[in-house]
Design a protein around this motif. Structure first.
Motif, PDB file in Angstrom:
ATOM      1  N   GLU A 212       1.011  -0.866   0.058  1.00  0.00           N
ATOM      2  CA  GLU A 212       0.021   0.177   0.022  1.00  0.00           C
ATOM      3  C   GLU A 212       0.644   1.504   0.130  1.00  0.00           C
ATOM      4  O   GLU A 212       0.586   2.371  -1.225  1.00  0.00           O
ATOM      5  CB  GLU A 212      -0.831  -0.406   1.530  1.00  0.00           C
ATOM      6  CG  GLU A 212      -1.826   1.289   1.455  1.00  0.00           C
ATOM      7  CD  GLU A 212      -2.708   0.824   2.525  1.00  0.00           C
ATOM      8  OE1 GLU A 212      -2.672   1.639   3.700  1.00  0.00           O
ATOM      9  OE2 GLU A 212      -3.983   0.159   2.049  1.00  0.00           O
ATOM     10  N   ALA A 213       2.027   1.350   0.601  1.00  0.00           N
ATOM     11  CA  ALA A 213       2.993   2.260   0.469  1.00  0.00           C
ATOM     12  C   ALA A 213       3.641   2.788  -0.566  1.00  0.00           C
ATOM     13  O   ALA A 213       3.642   4.123  -1.123  1.00  0.00           O
ATOM     14  CB  ALA A 213       3.484   2.077   1.536  1.00  0.00           C
ATOM     15  N   LEU A 214       3.929   1.403  -1.435  1.00  0.00           N
ATOM     16  CA  LEU A 214       4.553   1.855  -2.816  1.00  0.00           C
ATOM     17  C   LEU A 214       3.575   2.721  -4.181  1.00  0.00           C
ATOM     18  O   LEU A 214       3.608   3.129  -4.073  1.00  0.00           O
ATOM     19  CB  LEU A 214       4.671   0.706  -2.825  1.00  0.00           C
ATOM     20  CG  LEU A 214       5.730   0.063  -4.881  1.00  0.00           C
ATOM     21  CD1 LEU A 214       6.672   1.666  -4.606  1.00  0.00           C
ATOM     22  CD2 LEU A 214       5.538  -1.225  -5.062  1.00  0.00           C
ATOM     23  N   MET A 215       2.145   2.647  -3.693  1.00  0.00           N
ATOM     24  CA  MET A 215       0.948   2.581  -4.308  1.00  0.00           C
ATOM     25  C   MET A 215       0.882   4.151  -3.939  1.00  0.00           C
ATOM     26  O   MET A 215       0.540   4.768  -4.949  1.00  0.00           O
ATOM     27  CB  MET A 215      -0.811   1.836  -3.813  1.00  0.00           C
ATOM     28  CG  MET A 215      -1.417   2.266  -4.841  1.00  0.00           C
ATOM     29  SD  MET A 215      -3.376   1.551  -4.635  1.00  0.00           S
ATOM     30  CE  MET A 215      -3.177   2.636  -3.288  1.00  0.00           C
ATOM     31  N   PHE A 216       0.929   4.644  -2.429  1.00  0.00           N
ATOM     32  CA  PHE A 216       0.255   5.431  -3.060  1.00  0.00           C
ATOM     33  C   PHE A 216       1.985   7.005  -2.599  1.00  0.00           C
ATOM     34  O   PHE A 216       1.895   7.794  -3.289  1.00  0.00           O
ATOM     35  CB  PHE A 216       0.233   6.029  -1.027  1.00  0.00           C
ATOM     36  CG  PHE A 216      -1.213   5.809  -1.059  1.00  0.00           C
ATOM     37  CD1 PHE A 216      -2.172   7.220  -1.310  1.00  0.00           C
ATOM     38  CD2 PHE A 216      -1.913   4.449  -0.177  1.00  0.00           C
ATOM     39  CE1 PHE A 216      -3.630   6.859  -1.586  1.00  0.00           C
ATOM     40  CE2 PHE A 216      -3.430   4.063  -0.134  1.00  0.00           C
ATOM     41  CZ  PHE A 216      -4.183   5.300  -0.303  1.00  0.00           C
ATOM     42  N   ARG A 217       2.698   6.137  -2.843  1.00  0.00           N
ATOM     43  CA  ARG A 217       4.390   6.782  -3.396  1.00  0.00           C
ATOM     44  C   ARG A 217       4.020   7.029  -4.892  1.00  0.00           C
ATOM     45  O   ARG A 217       4.297   7.880  -5.219  1.00  0.00           O
ATOM     46  CB  ARG A 217       5.588   5.683  -3.049  1.00  0.00           C
ATOM     47  CG  ARG A 217       6.269   6.441  -1.761  1.00  0.00           C
ATOM     48  CD  ARG A 217       7.476   5.977  -1.303  1.00  0.00           C
ATOM     49  NE  ARG A 217       8.174   4.948  -1.131  1.00  0.00           N
ATOM     50  CZ  ARG A 217       6.841   3.808  -0.332  1.00  0.00           C
ATOM     51  NH1 ARG A 217       7.356   3.646   0.132  1.00  0.00           N
ATOM     52  NH2 ARG A 217       7.691   1.901  -1.178  1.00  0.00           N
ATOM     53  N   LEU A 218       3.489   6.173  -5.391  1.00  0.00           N
ATOM     54  CA  LEU A 218       3.058   5.939  -6.952  1.00  0.00           C
ATOM     55  C   LEU A 218       2.180   7.340  -7.269  1.00  0.00           C
ATOM     56  O   LEU A 218       2.078   7.921  -8.380  1.00  0.00           O
ATOM     57  CB  LEU A 218       2.784   4.912  -7.888  1.00  0.00           C
ATOM     58  CG  LEU A 218       4.135   3.680  -7.723  1.00  0.00           C
ATOM     59  CD1 LEU A 218       3.293   2.160  -8.190  1.00  0.00           C
ATOM     60  CD2 LEU A 218       5.547   3.483  -8.503  1.00  0.00           C
ATOM     61  N   ILE A 219       1.258   7.415  -6.735  1.00  0.00           N
ATOM     62  CA  ILE A 219       0.848   7.614  -6.397  1.00  0.00           C
ATOM     63  C   ILE A 219       0.640   9.727  -6.581  1.00  0.00           C
ATOM     64  O   ILE A 219       0.474  10.500  -7.574  1.00  0.00           O
ATOM     65  CB  ILE A 219      -1.113   8.252  -5.689  1.00  0.00           C
ATOM     66  CG1 ILE A 219      -1.818   6.865  -6.298  1.00  0.00           C
ATOM     67  CG2 ILE A 219      -1.981   8.877  -5.951  1.00  0.00           C
ATOM     68  CD1 ILE A 219      -1.953   6.047  -5.565  1.00  0.00           C
ATOM     69  N   ARG A 220       1.739   9.912  -5.381  1.00  0.00           N
ATOM     70  CA  ARG A 220       2.092  11.722  -5.225  1.00  0.00           C
ATOM     71  C   ARG A 220       3.384  11.564  -6.286  1.00  0.00           C
ATOM     72  O   ARG A 220       3.182  12.618  -6.714  1.00  0.00           O
ATOM     73  CB  ARG A 220       2.530  11.541  -3.772  1.00  0.00           C
ATOM     74  CG  ARG A 220       1.906  11.113  -2.765  1.00  0.00           C
ATOM     75  CD  ARG A 220       2.785  11.556  -1.296  1.00  0.00           C
ATOM     76  NE  ARG A 220       3.546  10.585  -0.921  1.00  0.00           N
ATOM     77  CZ  ARG A 220       3.075   9.832  -0.050  1.00  0.00           C
ATOM     78  NH1 ARG A 220       2.126   8.750   0.008  1.00  0.00           N
ATOM     79  NH2 ARG A 220       4.470   9.322   0.009  1.00  0.00           N
ATOM     80  N   ALA A 221       3.740  11.020  -6.122  1.00  0.00           N
ATOM     81  CA  ALA A 221       4.925  11.409  -8.132  1.00  0.00           C
ATOM     82  C   ALA A 221       3.524  11.175  -9.039  1.00  0.00           C
ATOM     83  O   ALA A 221       4.392  12.351  -9.563  1.00  0.00           O
ATOM     84  CB  ALA A 221       5.902  10.046  -8.242  1.00  0.00           C
ATOM     85  N   ALA A 222       2.968  10.833  -9.322  1.00  0.00           N
ATOM     86  CA  ALA A 222       2.251  11.222 -10.773  1.00  0.00           C
ATOM     87  C   ALA A 222       1.483  12.249 -10.550  1.00  0.00           C
ATOM     88  O   ALA A 222       1.830  12.916 -11.205  1.00  0.00           O
ATOM     89  CB  ALA A 222       1.290  10.248 -10.496  1.00  0.00           C
ATOM     90  N   ALA A 233       7.457  10.707 -14.296  1.00  0.00           N
ATOM     91  CA  ALA A 233       6.872  10.881 -13.220  1.00  0.00           C
ATOM     92  C   ALA A 233       8.068   9.988 -11.835  1.00  0.00           C
ATOM     93  O   ALA A 233       7.711  10.368 -10.901  1.00  0.00           O
ATOM     94  CB  ALA A 233       5.931  10.753 -13.560  1.00  0.00           C
ATOM     95  N   VAL A 234       7.473   8.943 -12.204  1.00  0.00           N
ATOM     96  CA  VAL A 234       7.730   7.792 -11.257  1.00  0.00           C
ATOM     97  C   VAL A 234       9.685   7.868 -11.363  1.00  0.00           C
ATOM     98  O   VAL A 234      10.087   7.641 -10.328  1.00  0.00           O
ATOM     99  CB  VAL A 234       8.085   6.087 -12.262  1.00  0.00           C
ATOM    100  CG1 VAL A 234       8.736   4.973 -11.289  1.00  0.00           C
ATOM    101  CG2 VAL A 234       6.343   6.716 -11.696  1.00  0.00           C
ATOM    102  N   LEU A 240      10.745   7.395  -4.294  1.00  0.00           N
ATOM    103  CA  LEU A 240      10.448   6.085  -5.725  1.00  0.00           C
ATOM    104  C   LEU A 240      12.439   5.884  -6.452  1.00  0.00           C
ATOM    105  O   LEU A 240      13.494   6.633  -6.368  1.00  0.00           O
ATOM    106  CB  LEU A 240      10.259   6.020  -7.077  1.00  0.00           C
ATOM    107  CG  LEU A 240       8.760   6.006  -6.403  1.00  0.00           C
ATOM    108  CD1 LEU A 240       7.300   6.335  -7.749  1.00  0.00           C
ATOM    109  CD2 LEU A 240       8.193   4.917  -5.933  1.00  0.00           C
ATOM    110  N   SER A 241      12.980   4.607  -7.158  1.00  0.00           N
ATOM    111  CA  SER A 241      14.233   4.673  -6.493  1.00  0.00           C
ATOM    112  C   SER A 241      13.890   2.907  -7.496  1.00  0.00           C
ATOM    113  O   SER A 241      14.295   2.555  -8.364  1.00  0.00           O
ATOM    114  CB  SER A 241      15.286   3.242  -6.164  1.00  0.00           C
ATOM    115  OG  SER A 241      13.940   2.524  -5.661  1.00  0.00           O
ATOM    116  N   TYR A 242      12.294   3.608  -8.682  1.00  0.00           N
ATOM    117  CA  TYR A 242      12.480   2.769  -9.955  1.00  0.00           C
ATOM    118  C   TYR A 242      13.092   3.454 -11.355  1.00  0.00           C
ATOM    119  O   TYR A 242      12.914   4.508 -11.736  1.00  0.00           O
ATOM    120  CB  TYR A 242      11.255   2.271 -10.476  1.00  0.00           C
ATOM    121  CG  TYR A 242      10.711   1.434  -9.268  1.00  0.00           C
ATOM    122  CD1 TYR A 242      10.921  -0.143  -8.985  1.00  0.00           C
ATOM    123  CD2 TYR A 242       9.745   1.847  -8.439  1.00  0.00           C
ATOM    124  CE1 TYR A 242      11.009  -0.775  -8.359  1.00  0.00           C
ATOM    125  CE2 TYR A 242       9.387   1.177  -7.284  1.00  0.00           C
ATOM    126  CZ  TYR A 242      10.034  -0.473  -6.937  1.00  0.00           C
ATOM    127  OH  TYR A 242       9.335  -0.740  -5.865  1.00  0.00           O
TER     128      TYR A 242
END
Length: 295
Positions: A212-222, A233-234, A240-242
């Motif tokens: 869940e934490a990763l999902m919301f990091r992706l949302i904030r990045a987007a 954005a990612v 994020l480190s992808y």
């Protein structure tokens, strides 16, 4: 005592520091209480009782009311306003600094409570974010908020109001508009229109995601870079480190266009992407703080 009389008697001045606008329209207050679905079986936590007008109505409907107020200059007025409400407990302090879990355990024996509030507009998002993310035993949140915020909560993908707050509320709750409220329902009048919404948390989240934490990091990045493609954005996010390769590979595997932007993705699609990315190697700095920050 009538709220306007109480304000006059105690020379109450709305505090700019606390973003106060006292709700004085009895019809609106009754609509909020009715729309919250409260019964005599319920324990209600009210954030920001102010002069106690809505608190009084809540006490007549609920089994118990815990009213949390940060402005201690209202102590004398609030005590008088609620002097005949034997089922109301007043708590003085900042909702974001109090141990709300301990308070619910103490006042409600750990059972689910309902939250009702005329929220100060400047702190609306932090409080709603806190209540949703805390996983406290809360069944519903009925709040007066700026109409613009309500529109953001209920926006659809691809529109200008769609953003991180939309996805947060969609993931944790079902949102219903209870009433739209004009500025003349308050003292002093705010410069914006208001909306009362009820967020029902029962049965949420119904979307499963492994991280869940990763999902919301992706949302904030987007949404921090909403005009960029999701991949860029990612790639550019400090949270994020992808790399581009991992993000592009995941989108391809899931059937998304590589040029897609986050602003058109649903919370379920963000969950799919997070689940796929969580298995990929993180290239730049794998030791990330997994704390789920407010949106």
């Amino acid at each position: 005592m009538d709220t306007k009389e109480l304000i006059k008697k105690y020379d109450i001045r709305a505090s700019k520091r606390y973003g106060q606008n006292f709700l004085v329209d009895e019809r609106v207050i009754r609509r909020i209480v009715e729309g919250s679905g409260i019964t005599e079986e319920d324990i209600v936590f009210e954030i920001g009782p102010g002069t106690g007008n809505m608190t009084h109505h809540l006490s007549e409907t609920a089994g118990k009311v815990v009213a949390i107020e940060v402005d201690e200059s209202l102590k004398e007025a609030l005590s008088e306003a609620l002097s005949d409400c034997g089922n109301v407990t007043l708590v003085w302090g900042d909702i974001l600094k109090l141990d709300l879990r301990e308070m619910i355990e103490r006042e409600a024996g750990g059972r689910e409570v309902k939250v009702v509030s005329n929220l100060p507009y400047y702190i609306t998002t932090p409080i709603i974010t806190y209540l949703l993310e805390s996983r406290l035993p809360i069944s519903s949140i009925t709040v007066m908020i700026q109409r613009e915020v309500a529109e953001r909560m209920m926006a659809v993908p691809g529109t200008k109001n769609y953003g991180a707050l939309t996805l947060l509320t969609d993931y944790h709750s079902t949102v219903e508009v209870i009433a739209n409220v004009p500025p003349n329902a308050f003292i002093p009048r705010p410069n914006v229109d208001s909306t009362v919404v009820r967020l029902d948390l029962t049965g949420k989240p119904d979307i499963k995601v492994s991280d869940e934490a990763l999902m919301f990091r992706l949302i904030r990045a987007a949404f921090n870079q909403r005009r960029k493609t999701f991949i860029n954005a990612v790639k550019n996010s400090p949270e994020l480190s992808y790399g581009r390769e991992e993000a592009e590979e995941v989108l391809r595997e899931l059937g998304f266009d590589k040029n897609i932007r986050g602003e058109v993705l649903s919370v379920g699609e963000f969950a799919e992407i997070a689940d796929s990315l969580s298995g990929k190697k993180q290239k730049r700095h794998p030791a990330l703080n997994s704390r789920h920050e407010p949106v």
